[in-house]
Write an enzyme that holds these catalytic residues in place. Structure first.
Site, PDB file in Angstrom:
ATOM      1  N   LYS B  87      -4.067  -3.340   4.052  1.00  0.00           N
ATOM      2  CA  LYS B  87      -4.372  -1.907   4.174  1.00  0.00           C
ATOM      3  C   LYS B  87      -5.074  -1.325   2.948  1.00  0.00           C
ATOM      4  O   LYS B  87      -5.903  -0.429   3.064  1.00  0.00           O
ATOM      5  CB  LYS B  87      -3.076  -1.132   4.442  1.00  0.00           C
ATOM      6  CG  LYS B  87      -2.420  -1.479   5.772  1.00  0.00           C
ATOM      7  CD  LYS B  87      -3.123  -0.791   6.923  1.00  0.00           C
ATOM      8  CE  LYS B  87      -2.670  -1.334   8.279  1.00  0.00           C
ATOM      9  NZ  LYS B  87      -3.459  -0.812   9.388  1.00  0.00           N
ATOM     10  N   GLU B 109      -2.703   9.437   8.425  1.00  0.00           N
ATOM     11  CA  GLU B 109      -1.607   9.263   9.368  1.00  0.00           C
ATOM     12  C   GLU B 109      -0.916   7.956   9.046  1.00  0.00           C
ATOM     13  O   GLU B 109      -1.519   7.075   8.442  1.00  0.00           O
ATOM     14  CB  GLU B 109      -2.156   9.194  10.794  1.00  0.00           C
ATOM     15  CG  GLU B 109      -2.685   7.818  11.238  1.00  0.00           C
ATOM     16  CD  GLU B 109      -3.913   7.313  10.489  1.00  0.00           C
ATOM     17  OE1 GLU B 109      -4.599   8.144   9.871  1.00  0.00           O
ATOM     18  OE2 GLU B 109      -4.184   6.095  10.514  1.00  0.00           O
ATOM     19  N   SER B 380      -1.872 -10.922   7.511  1.00  0.00           N
ATOM     20  CA  SER B 380      -2.278  -9.570   7.114  1.00  0.00           C
ATOM     21  C   SER B 380      -1.298  -8.872   6.174  1.00  0.00           C
ATOM     22  O   SER B 380      -1.665  -7.955   5.462  1.00  0.00           O
ATOM     23  CB  SER B 380      -2.513  -8.707   8.354  1.00  0.00           C
ATOM     24  OG  SER B 380      -1.346  -8.681   9.155  1.00  0.00           O
TER      25      SER B 380
END
Ligand SMILES: Cc1ncc(COP(=O)(O)O)c(C=O)c1O
Lengths: 254, 396
Positions: B87, B109, B380
């Site tokens: 991220k 968000e 990830s």
């Protein structure tokens, strides 16, 4: 009834238009619509509730949630509208996915068959609206666009060209919802948007005083939503108070 | 690309946003065009990616896993990025872009809190005020992530509308942006939303695939036969795939959350597999595949992995699935959980439950030979955040 005919009629009488928004399926919609019209609403905008209403503030979101929980859906919506038996223009306000899923042509035909003569889709930008606009034209339904305080230049030209019925001017940046201060940017937008189509101002109007000021600034109509929806949410003397508020606002538009 | 096609992947994507937002998305489009190739911007971003985020991440040969499945398995270690997931690649890129564009406030968000945390990190580091919208239900479920964000000076705003989860947090962030477009950048967390977000987020995440390409050439002297990535909104998947799109001999698998079953109830799907079984529609500004009921109302989604729990998917992935370039797949809650335990025990790496869905696809597909001889799986994120969920599931 077609929207332009209503504006012509009001022009002759020298009145501004009161356009009232409520969400279908939140409360007794038929009773609510009739109360608004008795109070003087010239056009009724009936929301078709969508699960993810990004352009709406908390008041209307909550109304939409109540309507969905009560089982409102597009089939019931058009059935209900057919049975209303009113003689003012009816406008559907909804989000694009419900139209897309139903099929653009079918949706517009359903509008026509149920007596709806205007469509507002806040998340459909003009550059994506060609196909829907085509069906609207074929079926005698107006496609109404929003104009923001930040809409200028080529975008404004494009919207003025495509929009029919009336132009929905957003009084300031933000989502729907009643507010005390709206005057400032409204006058500026009204002056800037040069068109012979009727201009109606919405987002934040809740009193006759505000409405009168907007008409004085050059609008042909005001759109009032959250102030009516607040009354519906309260559940107290809904029909009586809706009629009274509509009357208060309408009487200031003369 | 010609003007008409801008922001579209085939017929998908676009800018289905309220008129009040149009100037903001246009401004972002222009800002990105202006700075994406700006040498100073690129140099500064490279610096943060290297010294703050910890890039490049290793491409690790998972020896024991390879032996078990008879396929040479490489793991791209995005779990080692600062914050524990891919991220941050995106949040650093967008926060820096916002700074170059003169914005003074970031909003974002978050579902489980991963993207919110990564935004909080970038915001704190670059000195930009940050506010994160999070579903009230999610805030209760992810108290530690709320605290992490608050520690870094971010204000976490509870969202009480709708289903009080990720999609409602996106709605609320969009509403905030509508009201504050002048000084605020909306830092979206995946390759979703209106153009230019799917492109911006893809570009910032493509660092994953670019590194993989270089690393696999160094280690194997050739490209892999297949690449597998979990897919929620799709940012880690497209970021890994994108540099390989024109290498058509490399198979690309986008693994969605199969949840507890591929059915739906009246208001909710039991899964989050929009690419696999969703229908075309418009959600959060883009035309793509979404989970919806027969009227077009958006269904809530489900996955054991909060980061995959979303009713839509990036428009470019929908487009690439349509052309056959990527292959959508899905693995269930239970399969992901088994893969979570397997990687922990066999390789000493605790994977995020999201990434466990990609790992589970190895177990599912290796036997058929469809993955070929060399497969790269994008890991990830790391699983520390998921321990409570896994403990609740009980069985070891
Ligand atoms: C570790 C991890 N992997 C994957 C995802 C899914 O997002 P995307 O599909 O955009 O990569 C998330 C989202 O929070 C995540 O935290």
């Amino acid at each position: 009834m077609r929207i332009p005919d209503k504006f012509d009629e009001l022009k002759t009488k020298g009145e501004g238009a009161l356009i009232a928004y409520v969400c279908a399926g939140d409360g007794d919609t038929a009773g609510i619509v009739h109360a608004l019209i008795r109070g003087g609403a010239d056009i009724v905008e009936l929301g078709l509730p969508f699960s993810d209403p990004i352009a709406d503030g908390p008041t209307i979101q909550a109304s939409i949630e109540r309507a969905l929980d009560a089982g409102m859906n597009p089939d019931r919506y058009f059935e209900m509208v057919k049975g209303l038996g009113v003689d003012v223009p009816l406008v559907v306000m909804t989000y694009y996915n419900l139209i897309f899923k139903r099929g653009l042509e079918r949706f517009v035909k359903d509008c026509k068959d149920s007596g709806i003569t205007g469509v507002i889709v806040p998340d459909l930008p003009p550059e994506e609206s060609g196909e829907l606009g085509g069906y609207c034209e074929e079926n005698g339904v107006d496609l109404i666009f929003l104009v923001a305080p930040t809409t200028t230049g080529d975008r404004l030209e494009d919207i003025l060209k495509r929009g029919t019925g009336f132009l929905y001017l957003v009084s300031r940046l933000g989502v729907t919802g009643a507010r005390a201060d709206i005057a400032g940017s409204t006058k500026e937008v009204l002056d800037r948007v040069k068109t012979d189509k009727p201009k109606a101002v919405g987002f934040g109007i809740s009193s006759g005083e505000q409405a009168a000021e907007i008409i004085k600034s050059g609008a042909q109509g005001v759109i009032v939503g959250s102030a009516f929806v607040d009354i519906i949410a309260s559940g107290e003397d809904v029909v009586g108070r809706l009629e009274a508020l509509a009357r208060e606002i309408k009487s200031s538009l003369g | 690309m010609n003007k008409k096609q801008r922001g579209k992947f085939g017929r998908f994507g676009g800018q289905f946003v309220p008129e009040v937002l149009m100037p903001a998305v246009k401004e972002l489009e222009q800002g990105y065009e202006r700075f994406r190739d700006d040498p100073e911007f690129k140099q500064e971003l490279d610096y943060y990616l290297k010294d703050f985020a910890g890039r490049p991440t290793p491409l690790y040969h998972a020896r024991r896993l390879s032996e078990k499945y008879g396929v040479k398995v490489y793991l791209k270690r995005e779990d080692l990025v600062h914050g524990g997931a891919h991220k941050l690649n995106n949040t650093l890129g967008q926060a820096l872009l916002a700074k170059y564009m003169g914005k003074r406030r970031l909003i974002a968000e978050t579902g489980a809190g991963q993207h919110g945390t990564a935004t909080a990190m970038a915001g704190a580091n670059l000195g930009i005020a940050t506010e994160v919208y999070m579903g009230a239900k999610d805030m209760q479920r992810q108290r530690m992530n709320v605290y992490r964000m608050e520690l870094m000076g971010t204000k976490v705003i509870p969202v009480t509308s709708g289903s009080q989860t990720l999609k409602d947090a996106i709605n609320e962030a969009l509403r905030d942006w509508v009201s504050n477009v002048e000084d605020t950048h909306y830092l979206i967390g995946s390759v979703v939303g209106p153009h230019p977000y799917p492109t911006i987020v893809r570009d910032f995440q493509s660092v994953i695939g670019s590194e993989v390409k270089q690393q696999i050439m160094e280690k194997e002297g050739r490209l892999p036969d297949s690449i597998v990535a979990c897919t929620g909104g799709g940012s880690n998947a497209i970021g890994t795939f994108y540099p390989f799109i024109s290498d058509t001999e490399v198979k690309l698998f986008a693994v969605e959350a199969g949840g507890s079953g591929m059915e739906s109830t009246k208001k909710a799907a039991l899964h989050s597999a929009s690419l696999c079984v969703g229908e075309e529609g418009v959600l959060h500004g883009a035309r793509t595949k979404i989970l919806q009921d027969p009227y077009g109302q958006i269904l809530e989604s489900h996955s054991i992995a909060a980061g995959l729990d979303y009713s839509g998917v990036g428009p470019e992935l929908t487009y690439l699935a349509g052309t056959g370039r990527i292959k959508p797949a899905n693995t269930s809650d239970d399969e992901a959980l088994a893969a979570f335990h397997e990687l922990s025990r066999m390789e000493g790496i605790i994977p995020a439950l999201e990434s466990s869905h990609a790992l589970a696809y190895l177990a599912k597909a290796a036997g058929s030979g469809e993955l070929g001889d060399i497969v790269v799986i994008n890991l990830s994120g790391r699983g520390d955040k998921d321990l409570e969920t896994v403990l609740e599931m009980g069985a070891l």
